[in-house]
Structure formats: structure tokens, C-alpha cells
Design a protein around this motif. Structure first.
Motif, PDB file in Angstrom:
ATOM      1  N   GLY A 169      90.327  46.525  62.003  1.00  0.00           N
ATOM      2  CA  GLY A 169      89.619  47.398  61.085  1.00  0.00           C
ATOM      3  C   GLY A 169      88.934  46.639  59.964  1.00  0.00           C
ATOM      4  O   GLY A 169      89.003  45.414  59.851  1.00  0.00           O
ATOM      5  N   ILE A 170      88.311  47.393  59.093  1.00  0.00           N
ATOM      6  CA  ILE A 170      87.502  46.861  58.013  1.00  0.00           C
ATOM      7  C   ILE A 170      88.377  46.187  56.963  1.00  0.00           C
ATOM      8  O   ILE A 170      89.505  46.619  56.702  1.00  0.00           O
ATOM      9  CB  ILE A 170      86.665  48.008  57.399  1.00  0.00           C
ATOM     10  N   THR A 171      87.871  45.112  56.361  1.00  0.00           N
ATOM     11  CA  THR A 171      88.616  44.460  55.282  1.00  0.00           C
ATOM     12  C   THR A 171      88.387  45.208  53.970  1.00  0.00           C
ATOM     13  O   THR A 171      87.420  45.973  53.833  1.00  0.00           O
ATOM     14  CB  THR A 171      88.177  43.002  55.095  1.00  0.00           C
ATOM     15  N   TYR A 172      89.264  44.946  53.003  1.00  0.00           N
ATOM     16  CA  TYR A 172      89.112  45.659  51.737  1.00  0.00           C
ATOM     17  C   TYR A 172      87.845  45.223  51.016  1.00  0.00           C
ATOM     18  O   TYR A 172      87.157  46.050  50.404  1.00  0.00           O
ATOM     19  CB  TYR A 172      90.336  45.451  50.850  1.00  0.00           C
ATOM     20  N   ASP A 173      87.485  43.942  51.084  1.00  0.00           N
ATOM     21  CA  ASP A 173      86.245  43.498  50.449  1.00  0.00           C
ATOM     22  C   ASP A 173      85.038  44.185  51.072  1.00  0.00           C
ATOM     23  O   ASP A 173      84.065  44.521  50.371  1.00  0.00           O
ATOM     24  CB  ASP A 173      86.105  41.979  50.567  1.00  0.00           C
ATOM     25  N   GLU A 174      85.071  44.403  52.391  1.00  0.00           N
ATOM     26  CA  GLU A 174      83.964  45.114  53.042  1.00  0.00           C
ATOM     27  C   GLU A 174      83.889  46.557  52.567  1.00  0.00           C
ATOM     28  O   GLU A 174      82.793  47.121  52.409  1.00  0.00           O
ATOM     29  CB  GLU A 174      84.137  45.058  54.561  1.00  0.00           C
ATOM     30  N   LEU A 175      85.038  47.175  52.322  1.00  0.00           N
ATOM     31  CA  LEU A 175      85.041  48.526  51.751  1.00  0.00           C
ATOM     32  C   LEU A 175      84.403  48.538  50.371  1.00  0.00           C
ATOM     33  O   LEU A 175      83.607  49.426  50.034  1.00  0.00           O
ATOM     34  CB  LEU A 175      86.473  49.051  51.649  1.00  0.00           C
ATOM     35  N   LEU A 176      84.743  47.537  49.566  1.00  0.00           N
ATOM     36  CA  LEU A 176      84.184  47.476  48.213  1.00  0.00           C
ATOM     37  C   LEU A 176      82.678  47.276  48.243  1.00  0.00           C
ATOM     38  O   LEU A 176      81.962  47.757  47.351  1.00  0.00           O
ATOM     39  CB  LEU A 176      84.856  46.355  47.419  1.00  0.00           C
TER      40      LEU A 176
ATOM     41  N   THR B 202      79.607  53.006  45.798  1.00  0.00           N
ATOM     42  CA  THR B 202      78.377  53.508  45.180  1.00  0.00           C
ATOM     43  C   THR B 202      78.253  53.110  43.718  1.00  0.00           C
ATOM     44  O   THR B 202      77.230  53.381  43.090  1.00  0.00           O
ATOM     45  CB  THR B 202      78.313  55.043  45.281  1.00  0.00           C
ATOM     46  N   HIS B 203      79.295  52.486  43.144  1.00  0.00           N
ATOM     47  CA  HIS B 203      79.281  52.037  41.755  1.00  0.00           C
ATOM     48  C   HIS B 203      79.746  50.581  41.704  1.00  0.00           C
ATOM     49  O   HIS B 203      80.282  50.051  42.676  1.00  0.00           O
ATOM     50  CB  HIS B 203      80.206  52.895  40.896  1.00  0.00           C
ATOM     51  N   GLN B 204      79.557  49.960  40.564  1.00  0.00           N
ATOM     52  CA  GLN B 204      80.014  48.585  40.398  1.00  0.00           C
ATOM     53  C   GLN B 204      81.540  48.549  40.385  1.00  0.00           C
ATOM     54  O   GLN B 204      82.177  49.325  39.673  1.00  0.00           O
ATOM     55  CB  GLN B 204      79.460  47.983  39.108  1.00  0.00           C
ATOM     56  N   VAL B 205      82.115  47.638  41.155  1.00  0.00           N
ATOM     57  CA  VAL B 205      83.562  47.524  41.292  1.00  0.00           C
ATOM     58  C   VAL B 205      84.073  46.431  40.351  1.00  0.00           C
ATOM     59  O   VAL B 205      83.495  45.344  40.299  1.00  0.00           O
ATOM     60  CB  VAL B 205      83.949  47.187  42.748  1.00  0.00           C
ATOM     61  N   PRO B 206      85.146  46.688  39.594  1.00  0.00           N
ATOM     62  CA  PRO B 206      85.691  45.649  38.721  1.00  0.00           C
ATOM     63  C   PRO B 206      86.059  44.395  39.508  1.00  0.00           C
ATOM     64  O   PRO B 206      86.622  44.486  40.615  1.00  0.00           O
ATOM     65  CB  PRO B 206      86.935  46.307  38.124  1.00  0.00           C
TER      66      PRO B 206
ATOM     67  N   GLN C  96      92.799  49.082  33.433  1.00  0.00           N
ATOM     68  CA  GLN C  96      91.536  49.624  32.961  1.00  0.00           C
ATOM     69  C   GLN C  96      91.007  50.547  34.071  1.00  0.00           C
ATOM     70  O   GLN C  96      91.369  50.378  35.224  1.00  0.00           O
ATOM     71  CB  GLN C  96      90.554  48.492  32.674  1.00  0.00           C
ATOM     72  N   PRO C  97      90.180  51.511  33.764  1.00  0.00           N
ATOM     73  CA  PRO C  97      89.551  51.783  32.471  1.00  0.00           C
ATOM     74  C   PRO C  97      90.374  52.691  31.553  1.00  0.00           C
ATOM     75  O   PRO C  97      89.950  52.974  30.444  1.00  0.00           O
ATOM     76  CB  PRO C  97      88.262  52.484  32.887  1.00  0.00           C
ATOM     77  N   ILE C  98      91.521  53.184  32.036  1.00  0.00           N
ATOM     78  CA  ILE C  98      92.346  54.077  31.217  1.00  0.00           C
ATOM     79  C   ILE C  98      93.671  53.378  30.936  1.00  0.00           C
ATOM     80  O   ILE C  98      94.629  53.511  31.706  1.00  0.00           O
ATOM     81  CB  ILE C  98      92.598  55.430  31.932  1.00  0.00           C
ATOM     82  N   PRO C  99      93.770  52.594  29.864  1.00  0.00           N
ATOM     83  CA  PRO C  99      95.038  51.918  29.559  1.00  0.00           C
ATOM     84  C   PRO C  99      96.113  52.937  29.207  1.00  0.00           C
ATOM     85  O   PRO C  99      95.822  54.106  28.906  1.00  0.00           O
ATOM     86  CB  PRO C  99      94.691  51.028  28.365  1.00  0.00           C
TER      87      PRO C  99
ATOM     88  N   SER D 299      84.055  53.231  39.487  1.00  0.00           N
ATOM     89  CA  SER D 299      83.776  53.022  40.912  1.00  0.00           C
ATOM     90  C   SER D 299      84.522  54.016  41.789  1.00  0.00           C
ATOM     91  O   SER D 299      85.508  54.637  41.367  1.00  0.00           O
ATOM     92  CB  SER D 299      84.159  51.592  41.310  1.00  0.00           C
ATOM     93  N   ASP D 300      84.051  54.131  43.027  1.00  0.00           N
ATOM     94  CA  ASP D 300      84.736  54.971  43.998  1.00  0.00           C
ATOM     95  C   ASP D 300      86.154  54.460  44.225  1.00  0.00           C
ATOM     96  O   ASP D 300      87.104  55.250  44.327  1.00  0.00           O
ATOM     97  CB  ASP D 300      83.980  54.967  45.331  1.00  0.00           C
TER      98      ASP D 300
END
Length: 512
Positions: free
Chosen positions: A13-20, A24-28, A196-199, A384-385
Motif C-alpha cells: 500500500g501507499i506510504t505515509y509520505d505519499e499520503l501527505l 490539500t493544505h500545507q503539512v507541518p 501544534q496547532p492546538i497546544p 492540513s487534512d
């Protein structure tokens, strides 16, 4: 068919980096960090989960010497508010001594050892021993000794309550009974960047449930530290979670798992779950994602199971056969469908989205964005998603598990008193508040006894059913460990990284 050998060092299956890359948004950037443990094996003797000698060693070299979360600041909001923190056979008082000062002391009278407090207290002005009346100010200074003339060696200098080291992070209060403990900041490391983003300063304790379990605290904790158990323990998650594609990393005293959601488990045959199930209901009629058998609720403690070849059987919630040609069923789905259900859950329809992975994850994330928009405003549009969708769960040694991003779960595991074979599983939901808003008052603890069902705590929502799946195994693990002839338990190199990391740190503490 359950995936076994793939010919590679990872699941299909797909790797996590490929999912990222599909987000649709910038991923930390921290989501892409790789910090795995070196390959194992990690092997432990099962006696560490039931041995009295090992339990006593943990008391002396772990609980008396490690930083550990004792309570939340909001549990003691006012001066004089006091919390009793018990761990194994030890007890401590956590008290707010000034608006922004918190202290901790051993919970014992220095005369004959009687516990000064037996439960949490509000607005106390002193700690007065109920046995002989010795008293201390809330800052620990000796206040009064009846007939002090009879104790010529007792004074404020010699018999004030000995302070216990206190650390504070994200609204949580930590203690360390060791006078020579490492600085709290060194223990935490760079933990803040992970939350983050909600400490946690922006979260409040909306739910607090404590359940007693018949197993060692490590047995319970380890059941919640990996996604490897999902294939057998949580069949209801296999069509929404890439369990065996999870990502594991370690950072100092912190370990992390990220389990991707919005995709199928690599164990699942996609064609099987794509077949429509007429009348499907989340808790009352479901298909096993591996076998294809359909489980339908006939009433509490009665489940009809229909195999793909048409054979049927009736079972109770513990998968005991009652009648019918089909004589074997999955205990987890029998309990999911035939166990306790809060009122109205029998008719609940599964809202799970389907379709290609990117669209599925985006739909799930957009739904979460709108759910949180009312309380967090346009802040949600910058997230991000992955932060909304994926299960991101940390463990801070030795015994807490704060979950990341928008997942509110926060666990603590600790021994139930002095019994090596009992423990307490605590579940807290830490919900976010809007920027600049005060935290609401914390929820009181809802205690569940050994034989209580998690569904007896309706505030847990659907997770009550998930927790029932988790803990049905644990007393049997506790029993079975005593019959392992090899006296060895071996942990997976990667999929059980967090457990291996825990045992590495535990061994370091116990070897000092």
C-alpha cells in the motif's frame, strides 16, 4: 486474506509520505520526520507483568524517581485546593499554595504516618492529621503539635513536610519524588513542537473516566501503543484505517505513532468491502472486513451471523454458540453488535465516506473543519487534512499518552494500589477552546469498576465500544503470560516501536 510476507520491509500500500503529498493544505514538517528505533529484537520476560519483586523494584526505581503527571492545574483552581495523587503504594498531596504556585508533599503525617488527606479537598487552610492532630500550613511548614513539650526534637526546621519536585507543562502538573531528579525541562525535551496547532494550554478536560482493569499497568498501556492489534481486535476499523501502514518514531522520552485514516487496511480485500450491505448500521448490522460474514443484532446478547456461503448461527455477545449451522464467530464483532448499546445507537447509520483515498481524506477533513469552525473560526482553514484525519498518538514515558492535533484523547495508566495484576485506565478528552478564551471547568472523574462496561460512561461516545474491544483481551493476556514456557515475549521491530522504546527506558531506570 490477512497480509503476511510481502517481500519488502513494509506492508503493501501507499506510504505515509505519499499520503501527505496528496494533502490539500500545507503539512507541518514534523509529520515527515523519520526517527525510528534501531532494529531489535526486544525481548522481555513475562514475569515483569506479574512478579511482586519486579513490581516493588518499579516502586523503588521508577515511581520514586521519575517525572510523572499527577493532575491538571484546573483540578486545583483556587488557593488551598488539593489533589491526592496515588501511584502504587505511594501517595502525594498536590496543593495550590498561591494563585500561580503549586507544591507537592508526601501524603503522610510525620508523627505516625497517617495519610493527611484521603480524598481531594477544596480551599483547605491546613493539613491536619485526624489521628493525633499534628498540623501543617499548606506550604508545608509545621504549624502545630499537641503537647509539643513532649517532642523536644520536633520543630518547624526538622518536621515541616518535605517538598516533592513539581513541574508544569500545558496545564498539567508533574511531580518527581527524587530530590536529585533531572530538570523537568530536560525530561520533556522539545515536546512542545509536537502539540501544534492546538497546544494543551488551549484545551480543557471535557471528559474524565477511570476504569479498573484486571491486568498489570504495562499490559494495559501496551495495548494502546500500536496499531498492530487492529487487524484482530478492531475489525470495525479495517475499512477506514491503514493500520499496518502506520508510522512510528521516537524522540527522547517521547514516542509517536501516526496511523493514516481514510484508506483501507492492507489486510483487506477491496472488492469485499465494496459490496453493498443492505440495511447496514454502525452498531447493529456490519460486515467483517476480512471474512465477509455479516453480524446482525437481534437484541442485547443475541447476534445472528451469516457466512458468505449462506450458513447462519446465533451467538451471545461473547461469541458463545447458541444455535445454527455456523458454529464460530468473531468475539469482537459479537460484542460490537450484541453488547451494551446506549439508547438510540441501534439505528445509527455509518457516515463513513468512500471513494479514492485523496477524495475520501479531503471529505473527512472538510467535515472536521466545519465541525470545529464554530469554536475556532477561520483558524481551521490553515490546518492540513492530515491533522484533522489521522490518528496521531504519543507516549510520554512512563505512563501517559497525549494524542495530537484535534484528537482529544489523553490516557494515563497506573497500578491499582499495591496489586501487580490490577491497574487503572484513565481516559480524558482534552477539547480545544478558541484563542484568548478561558478553559471551562474540568469534568469530574467518572469511576468504572472492574466489571462495569465502558458504555456505562456515555460521555465516551462511540469510543466506549472501541475500548470494550481493547480490554476484552487484557485479563486473558495477564493469565496467559504465566504459561509461556520460553519465558520470552518478543516485540515487532517496527510495528511495536513504541513498546520497545518504553522497555528501553524502563530498563534504564530500573538498572540505575
Amino acid at each position: 486474506m490477512v497480509e503476511t510476507l510481502t517481500g519488502t520491509n513494509r506492508s503493501k500500500g501507499i506510504t505515509y509520505d505519499e499520503l501527505l503529498d496528496m494533502d490539500t493544505h500545507q503539512v507541518p514538517p514534523r509529520f515527515r520526520e523519520d526517527s525510528p528505533m534501531p532494529a531489535g529484537p526486544t525481548i522481555v520476560n513475562p514475569s515483569i507483568y506479574y512478579s511482586r519483586d519486579f513490581f516493588d523494584l518499579e516502586v523503588e526505581r521508577l515511581w520514586k524517581k521519575v517525572w510523572q503527571m499527577a493532575c491538571h492545574e484546573d483540578d486545583i483552581p483556587n488557593v488551598g485546593d488539593s489533589h491526592v495523587y496515588d501511584i502504587a503504594n505511594l501517595s502525594f498531596i498536590i496543593v495550590r499554595t498561591a494563585p500561580d504556585e503549586i507544591k507537592a508533599f508526601p501524603n503522610a503525617c510525620l508523627h505516625r504516618g497517617r495519610a493527611l488527606l484521603t480524598e481531594d479537598a477544596k480551599g483547605v487552610h491546613e493539613f491536619r492529621c485526624p489521628f493525633h492532630g499534628w498540623g501543617w500550613k499548606i506550604d508545608g511548614k509545621l504549624k502545630e503539635v499537641p503537647c509539643q513539650w513532649d517532642f523536644p526534637t520536633v520543630s518547624e526546621k526538622t518536621h515541616s513536610l518535605p517538598p516533592v519536585k513539581v513541574g508544569r507543562w500545558g496545564g498539567w502538573v508533574f511531580i518527581n519524588p527524587d530530590d536529585n531528579a533531572e530538570p523537568f525541562e530536560d525530561f520533556l525535551g522539545d515536546i512542545d513542537r509536537h502539540f501544534q496547532p492546538i497546544p494543551f494550554e488551549r484545551r480543557y478536560k471535557a471528559v474524565h473516566v477511570a476504569k479498573k482493569l484486571r491486568c498489570n499497568w504495562k499490559v494495559a498501556q501496551e495495548a494502546f501503543m500500536e496499531a498492530y492489534h487492529v487487524v484482530a481486535t478492531h475489525p470495525t476499523l479495517l475499512d477506514v484505517m491503514g493500520d499496518a501502514n502506520s508510522k512510528y518514531d521516537v524522540f527522547g522520552n517521547l514516542s509517536r505513532a501516526i496511523s493514516p485514516n481514510g484508506m483501507l487496511s492492507p489486510h483487506v480485500n477491496p472488492a469485499l468491502v465494496a459490496e453493498p450491505l443492505e440495511g447496514a448500521k454502525t452498531y447493529a448490522k456490519v460486515r467483517h472486513a476480512l471474512s465477509g460474514n455479516v453480524y446482525e443484532r437481534l437484541g442485547e446478547d443475541r447476534v445472528k451471523v451469516t457466512a458468505r456461503d449462506g450458513r447462519t448461527g446465533i451467538f451471545d455477545h461473547a461469541a458463545h454458540h447458541i444455535e445454527g449451522e455456523l458454529d464460530h464467530a468473531d468475539i469482537q464483532l459479537c460484542d460490537w453488535v450484541g453488547g451494551r448499546l446506549p439508547e438510540g445507537w441501534e439505528e445509527e447509520i455509518d457516515p463513513t465516506t468512500t471513494g479514492p483515498v485523496p477524495e475520501r481524506r479531503k471529505a473527512m477533513a472538510d467535515q472536521m473543519r466545519e465541525q470545529w469552525r464554530e469554536s475556532l473560526g477561520d483558524e481551521v482553514d490553515e490546518i492540513s487534512d492530515a491533522e484533522f484525519v489521522d490518528t496521531i498518538y504519543y507516549n510520554l514515558f512512563p505512563n501517559i499518552s497525549p494524542w495530537g492535533c484535534f484528537d482529544p484523547i489523553f490516557y494515563r495508566f497506573r497500578p491499582n494500589g499495591d496489586n501487580p495484576e490490577e491497574c487503572i485506565h484513565e481516559i480524558m478528552f482534552m477539547l480545544p477552546v478558541a484563542k484568548g478564551q478561558p478553559r471551562p471547568a474540568p469534568a469530574p472523574v467518572h469511576w468504572l469498576d472492574f466489571d462495569d462496561d465502558y458504555c456505562d460512561a456515555p460521555e465516551l461516545g462511540m469510543l466506549a465500544k472501541v475500548f470494550n474491544q481493547d480490554v476484552v483481551n487484557l485479563p486473558h493476556v495477564q493469565k496467559g503470560m504465566k504459561s509461556i514456557k520460553s519465558k520470552e515475549i518478543v516485540f515487532a521491530n517496527y510495528g511495536e516501536t513504541k513498546i520497545r522504546h518504553f522497555h528501553k527506558l524502563l530498563n534504564e531506570h530500573l538498572s540505575r
